[in-house]
Scaffold this motif. Structure first.
Motif, PDB file in Angstrom:
ATOM      1  N   PRO A   1      37.842 -38.904 -18.474  1.00 15.39           N
ATOM      2  CA  PRO A   1      37.609 -40.065 -17.614  1.00 15.39           C
ATOM      3  C   PRO A   1      36.148 -40.499 -17.573  1.00 15.39           C
ATOM      4  O   PRO A   1      35.847 -41.690 -17.452  1.00 15.39           O
ATOM      5  N   ALA A   2      35.225 -39.526 -17.638  1.00 17.29           N
ATOM      6  CA  ALA A   2      33.803 -39.847 -17.526  1.00 17.29           C
ATOM      7  C   ALA A   2      32.990 -38.709 -18.136  1.00 17.29           C
ATOM      8  O   ALA A   2      33.539 -37.673 -18.543  1.00 17.29           O
ATOM      9  N   GLY A   3      31.677 -38.907 -18.189  1.00 20.33           N
ATOM     10  CA  GLY A   3      30.822 -37.855 -18.726  1.00 20.33           C
ATOM     11  C   GLY A   3      29.363 -38.152 -18.460  1.00 20.33           C
ATOM     12  O   GLY A   3      28.993 -39.284 -18.113  1.00 20.33           O
ATOM     13  N   VAL A   4      28.530 -37.122 -18.630  1.00 20.61           N
ATOM     14  CA  VAL A   4      27.100 -37.234 -18.354  1.00 20.61           C
ATOM     15  C   VAL A   4      26.321 -36.714 -19.557  1.00 20.61           C
ATOM     16  O   VAL A   4      26.584 -35.610 -20.041  1.00 20.61           O
ATOM     17  N   LEU A   5      25.354 -37.497 -20.034  1.00 18.34           N
ATOM     18  CA  LEU A   5      24.432 -37.028 -21.063  1.00 18.34           C
ATOM     19  C   LEU A   5      23.303 -36.245 -20.416  1.00 18.34           C
ATOM     20  O   LEU A   5      22.747 -36.665 -19.389  1.00 18.34           O
ATOM     21  N   CYS A   6      22.964 -35.118 -21.008  1.00 19.14           N
ATOM     22  CA  CYS A   6      21.900 -34.249 -20.502  1.00 19.14           C
ATOM     23  C   CYS A   6      20.859 -34.045 -21.603  1.00 19.14           C
ATOM     24  O   CYS A   6      21.082 -34.390 -22.759  1.00 19.14           O
ATOM     25  N   GLN A   7      19.741 -33.453 -21.230  1.00 21.07           N
ATOM     26  CA  GLN A   7      18.674 -33.246 -22.206  1.00 21.07           C
ATOM     27  C   GLN A   7      19.057 -32.263 -23.304  1.00 21.07           C
ATOM     28  O   GLN A   7      18.534 -32.323 -24.406  1.00 21.07           O
ATOM     29  N   SER A   8      19.964 -31.348 -23.026  1.00 23.97           N
ATOM     30  CA  SER A   8      20.361 -30.332 -24.005  1.00 23.97           C
ATOM     31  C   SER A   8      21.683 -29.722 -23.573  1.00 23.97           C
ATOM     32  O   SER A   8      22.120 -29.906 -22.429  1.00 23.97           O
ATOM     33  N   GLY A   9      22.308 -28.980 -24.482  1.00 29.19           N
ATOM     34  CA  GLY A   9      23.489 -28.217 -24.106  1.00 29.19           C
ATOM     35  C   GLY A   9      23.165 -27.178 -23.061  1.00 29.19           C
ATOM     36  O   GLY A   9      23.989 -26.893 -22.175  1.00 29.19           O
ATOM     37  N   TYR A  10      21.970 -26.609 -23.127  1.00 32.33           N
ATOM     38  CA  TYR A  10      21.517 -25.622 -22.141  1.00 32.33           C
ATOM     39  C   TYR A  10      21.473 -26.254 -20.755  1.00 32.33           C
ATOM     40  O   TYR A  10      21.964 -25.686 -19.775  1.00 32.33           O
ATOM     41  N   ALA A  11      20.897 -27.460 -20.672  1.00 31.62           N
ATOM     42  CA  ALA A  11      20.818 -28.157 -19.386  1.00 31.62           C
ATOM     43  C   ALA A  11      22.202 -28.547 -18.885  1.00 31.62           C
ATOM     44  O   ALA A  11      22.473 -28.495 -17.673  1.00 31.62           O
ATOM     45  N   ALA A  12      23.086 -28.922 -19.794  1.00 30.49           N
ATOM     46  CA  ALA A  12      24.451 -29.272 -19.387  1.00 30.49           C
ATOM     47  C   ALA A  12      25.152 -28.067 -18.776  1.00 30.49           C
ATOM     48  O   ALA A  12      25.793 -28.173 -17.716  1.00 30.49           O
ATOM     49  N   ASN A  13      25.031 -26.914 -19.414  1.00 26.06           N
ATOM     50  CA  ASN A  13      25.721 -25.720 -18.922  1.00 26.06           C
ATOM     51  C   ASN A  13      25.127 -25.197 -17.623  1.00 26.06           C
ATOM     52  O   ASN A  13      25.859 -24.879 -16.682  1.00 26.06           O
ATOM     53  N   THR A  14      23.814 -25.079 -17.572  1.00 31.92           N
ATOM     54  CA  THR A  14      23.204 -24.567 -16.340  1.00 31.92           C
ATOM     55  C   THR A  14      23.444 -25.532 -15.181  1.00 31.92           C
ATOM     56  O   THR A  14      23.765 -25.112 -14.066  1.00 31.92           O
ATOM     57  N   GLY A  15      23.306 -26.828 -15.451  1.00 32.94           N
ATOM     58  CA  GLY A  15      23.520 -27.805 -14.384  1.00 32.94           C
ATOM     59  C   GLY A  15      24.944 -27.811 -13.884  1.00 32.94           C
ATOM     60  O   GLY A  15      25.191 -27.910 -12.672  1.00 32.94           O
TER      61      GLY A  15
END
Length: 434
Positions: free
Chosen positions: A112-126
């Motif tokens: 349905p939706a998604g968010v771009l992050c600075q890195s995969g690391y930032a996506a997972n930790t966030g």
């Protein structure tokens, strides 16, 4: 000369670190560099020559130099430079390129939706920060990526590990500790093994757990037009969150979280990496948009990648290498102790084959590996060259005595005993039923 003098002055003027820091630094040089690596460095072998085969890149689909992508990046840089540098929380408006790209990625992943992050690391930790706290049990596969473990730590949550790909062990953990968050990789980065996603989804539904799947090594390479294993298996409505590093098949530098529309805004205003990181640069957004065009369109790249990986896994298995259940484009040669892995590295590199070294903390102690990352551009001749080198070095690197080789032999002997016992077991059952 002036530069050298300034450098020496800077080194001499370094602030003296207190003992609690210098002790850690000195331990690294004493125990790892001197004692384990004999004064060298496990990560630093030879410099690849022009004819070397480099199997260390995560550019699985061989698109890092694709002209369409390069043209899009260059055009954006000339038109917009680095744009306006600010946190992503300030982005809004239907004509915002980064938000448009988020919508494209979400549609691509059937989310349905998604968010771009600075890195995969930032996506997972966030993500883990925003869904878990000190009251949340987080069940994590023991081979899951370090960024997922760091997310649990930074959330203050309880990390409860389970044996790799062992659904029964996971269920035991959940029954003992209650509902929580279950985290797995779809394709594991150190072994190429694939998670039993459908069985884990069943378990999460039964026990009211949140299911998180890191698709870093399957996005772009698996599923319809590369949409990932979750899409391929029809699990989009049973996996709550998917994350991915776009530094693998997408050959860029960013991360993504696939989520619900309502969670989309919540994440941006709750996850610390989302709040306190700048947006992607305009040329990165343009590059990913062009990359998505190429990956969606070029199914032949996925087909060639799958064919190359299958061939190499088959041939190396025939040579007696224990590939630890690899089913994907990641193939690991597990030499074991780091000293033995250096021997393996040197033997491969002397013959022009360059892989990636993984050792603790990326692997368990004494289970270090040389990882081959297969790509779509490898020719039949290059694949055969890899096989020939791995055949040639088996005695030189003492492959027959690696712990992983002995484990493989033990499993083979166990399976043979089971097959031999099956007729007797069958006759015994027949006697009981009679």
């Amino acid at each position: 000369m002036k530069v050298a003098n300034n450098w020496n002055r800077a080194r001499n003027n370094d602030a003296a670190l207190p003992a609690f820091v210098t002790t850690r630094v000195e331990r690294y040089y004493r125990e790892r560099v001197q004692q384990t690596w004999a004064g060298g460095n496990i990560m630093r072998g030879r410099i690849p020559g022009s004819d070397a085969l480099q199997l260390s890149s995560n550019d699985y689909l061989s698109i890092a130099r694709h002209p369409e992508i390069i043209d899009a990046v260059c055009a954006s840089m000339r038109a917009e430079g680095n744009g306006i540098l600010m946190s992503g929380v300030f982005l809004h408006g239907d004509d915002c390129p980064q938000l448009q790209l988020e919508n494209r990625f979400a549609a691509y992943m059937h989310a349905p939706a998604g968010v771009l992050c600075q890195s995969g690391y930032a996506a997972n930790t966030g993500l883990i920060q925003s869904i878990a706290n000190d009251k949340t049990p987080v069940y994590i596969d023991m081979m899951a990526h370090a960024s997922l473990w760091e997310g649990i730590r930074s959330a203050g949550a309880r990390a409860i590990s389970f044996l790799h790909n062992d659904v029964d062990h996971l269920e035991q953990r959940i029954q003992r500790n209650g509902p929580g968050v279950v985290i797995v990789d779809s394709v594991y980065s150190t072994s190429g093994s694939i998670a039993p996603l459908a069985a884990i989804a069943d378990l999460c539904a039964e026990h009211d757990c949140v299911f998180v799947v890191d698709e870093s090594h399957s996005l772009g390479t698996h599923g319809l037009h590369g949409a990932g294993l979750v899409v391929e298996l029809g699990l989009t409505d049973r996996v709550h969150f998917r994350t991915a590093s776009l530094a693998k098949a997408f050959a860029g530098r960013a991360g993504f979280v696939a989520c619900s529309e309502r969670f989309h805004e919540y994440f941006k205003f709750e996850a610390l990496p989302a709040i306190f990181s700048s947006t992607l640069l305009p040329h990165e957004v343009a590059g990913f948009a062009a990359t998505l065009d190429v990956i969606e369109r070029d199914d032949w790249r996925r087909m060639r990648l799958a064919s190359n990986a299958h061939y190499l896994r088959m041939r190396l298995t025939e040579l007696g290498y224990n590939l630890n259940g690899s089913e994907a484009q990641i193939i690991a040669l597990e030499a074991g102790p780091e000293q033995q892995t250096i021997v393996l590295r040197d033997a491969l590199e002397a013959r022009g084959i360059f892989g990636s070294i993984f050792c603790a903390p990326a692997t368990a102690q004494n289970r270090s590996i040389v990882r081959f990352s297969v790509n779509a551009a490898l020719s039949d001749q290059e694949l055969e060259r890899i096989v020939e080198v791995c055949d040639e070095i088996r005695d030189e690197v003492d492959m027959w005595n690696w712990p992983s080789t002995r484990r493989l032999a033990t499993r083979g002997a166990s399976r043979m005993r089971v097959r031999q016992a099956q007729p007797a077991v069958g006759m015994a059952m027949e006697a009981v039923l009679a």
